[in-house]
Motif scaffolding. Sequence first.
Motif, PDB file in Angstrom:
ATOM      1  N   PHE A 208       0.830  -1.210   0.000  1.00  0.00           N
ATOM      2  CA  PHE A 208       0.000   0.000   0.000  1.00  0.00           C
ATOM      3  C   PHE A 208       0.861   1.255   0.000  1.00  0.00           C
ATOM      4  O   PHE A 208       0.579   2.217  -0.720  1.00  0.00           O
ATOM      5  CB  PHE A 208      -0.917  -0.011   1.223  1.00  0.00           C
ATOM      6  CG  PHE A 208      -1.624   1.294   1.474  1.00  0.00           C
ATOM      7  CD1 PHE A 208      -2.727   1.659   0.719  1.00  0.00           C
ATOM      8  CD2 PHE A 208      -1.176   2.172   2.465  1.00  0.00           C
ATOM      9  CE1 PHE A 208      -3.370   2.873   0.947  1.00  0.00           C
ATOM     10  CE2 PHE A 208      -1.814   3.382   2.701  1.00  0.00           C
ATOM     11  CZ  PHE A 208      -2.913   3.731   1.936  1.00  0.00           C
ATOM     12  N   SER A 211       3.466   1.305  -3.546  1.00  0.00           N
ATOM     13  CA  SER A 211       2.947   1.254  -4.918  1.00  0.00           C
ATOM     14  C   SER A 211       2.525   2.657  -5.335  1.00  0.00           C
ATOM     15  O   SER A 211       2.284   3.530  -4.490  1.00  0.00           O
ATOM     16  CB  SER A 211       1.764   0.283  -5.008  1.00  0.00           C
ATOM     17  OG  SER A 211       0.717   0.671  -4.132  1.00  0.00           O
ATOM     18  N   LYS A 216      -5.548   3.342  -4.227  1.00  0.00           N
ATOM     19  CA  LYS A 216      -4.984   2.434  -3.225  1.00  0.00           C
ATOM     20  C   LYS A 216      -5.713   2.646  -1.891  1.00  0.00           C
ATOM     21  O   LYS A 216      -5.894   3.783  -1.434  1.00  0.00           O
ATOM     22  CB  LYS A 216      -3.486   2.675  -3.042  1.00  0.00           C
ATOM     23  CG  LYS A 216      -2.670   2.515  -4.318  1.00  0.00           C
ATOM     24  CD  LYS A 216      -2.811   1.116  -4.909  1.00  0.00           C
ATOM     25  CE  LYS A 216      -1.772   0.810  -5.969  1.00  0.00           C
ATOM     26  NZ  LYS A 216      -1.756   1.767  -7.097  1.00  0.00           N
TER      27      LYS A 216
END
Length: 284
Positions: A208, A211, A216
């Motif tokens: 989380f 990225s 997200k």
Amino acid sequence: MSNITIGRRVLLAGLAIAAFAPVAAHAQAVSIKVGDRDLDLTVVRPAAVKGVVLFSHAAGATPQAYAALFDLWSRAGFMVVAPLHVDSRRHPRVADYTLQTAFPLRIADMAAAGAFAANVAPGAPVAAAGHSYGSLNAMIRGGALEAMIHGRDPATKAVLAFSSPGMIPGLIGPDAYGALTTPLMMITGDRDVMPGFIPEASAHLVPFETSPAGGKYLWLGKGVDHFFGNAIMGAGKDPAQSAAFDQAADLSVVFLKATLLGDASAKTTLASHASTPIAEFRRR
């Protein structure tokens, strides 16, 4: 992929040791060929398929252990296709494989499950999901480890990960999730630790946090462990963790509806969802 090796301790970290729950009554067992192997799939198909969830189980577990999730997703219109990986304790040829050789076969299993779903539900939008070790397989479908494995599936529109591996030397480094541009929901807990492997629950937040931002989401359960007190396996006896699992599971449906179906109400819910006494919620 043939050059990828992972230590036994690493793979065992995802081992599901909870009691297995019976699979949904309306599930079907399907066997397909993957090269010279037989691959068993658990398929839970709603009357009208709106989307598809490809699901990868934890190391040593089985698809049957996740009947509660499969029932919930299928009631929302999502067909679930879940392969029985060779590292499962219930796989008939588990003794023929090491945990190391199971890794590339897991990736092949998910690809075969995707091909099967495309044939039986053509045009249905697809998400990849998984628990523990299986969450890594799901994230690979969304672009994780792309420089090493090239396992991205362009048809995968969202990734739903229940827990995740932490940093694994030689496999998961600081850039492992740099190409994970697919929408992601990470579901874990602040007691999600694995003694001797992941001593800090924060390690599960790496996908989380690292990225690319955009689409997200993180659900971080308070007092929640790796198995939601076994509630994720349909055997929960801790009321607080069972309630947390129910909240997380319901939110997973919202995420699937928003990302796969473009459901306006689900998008609004995701955009407005806030932390609760049960869980912290973040987005980026």
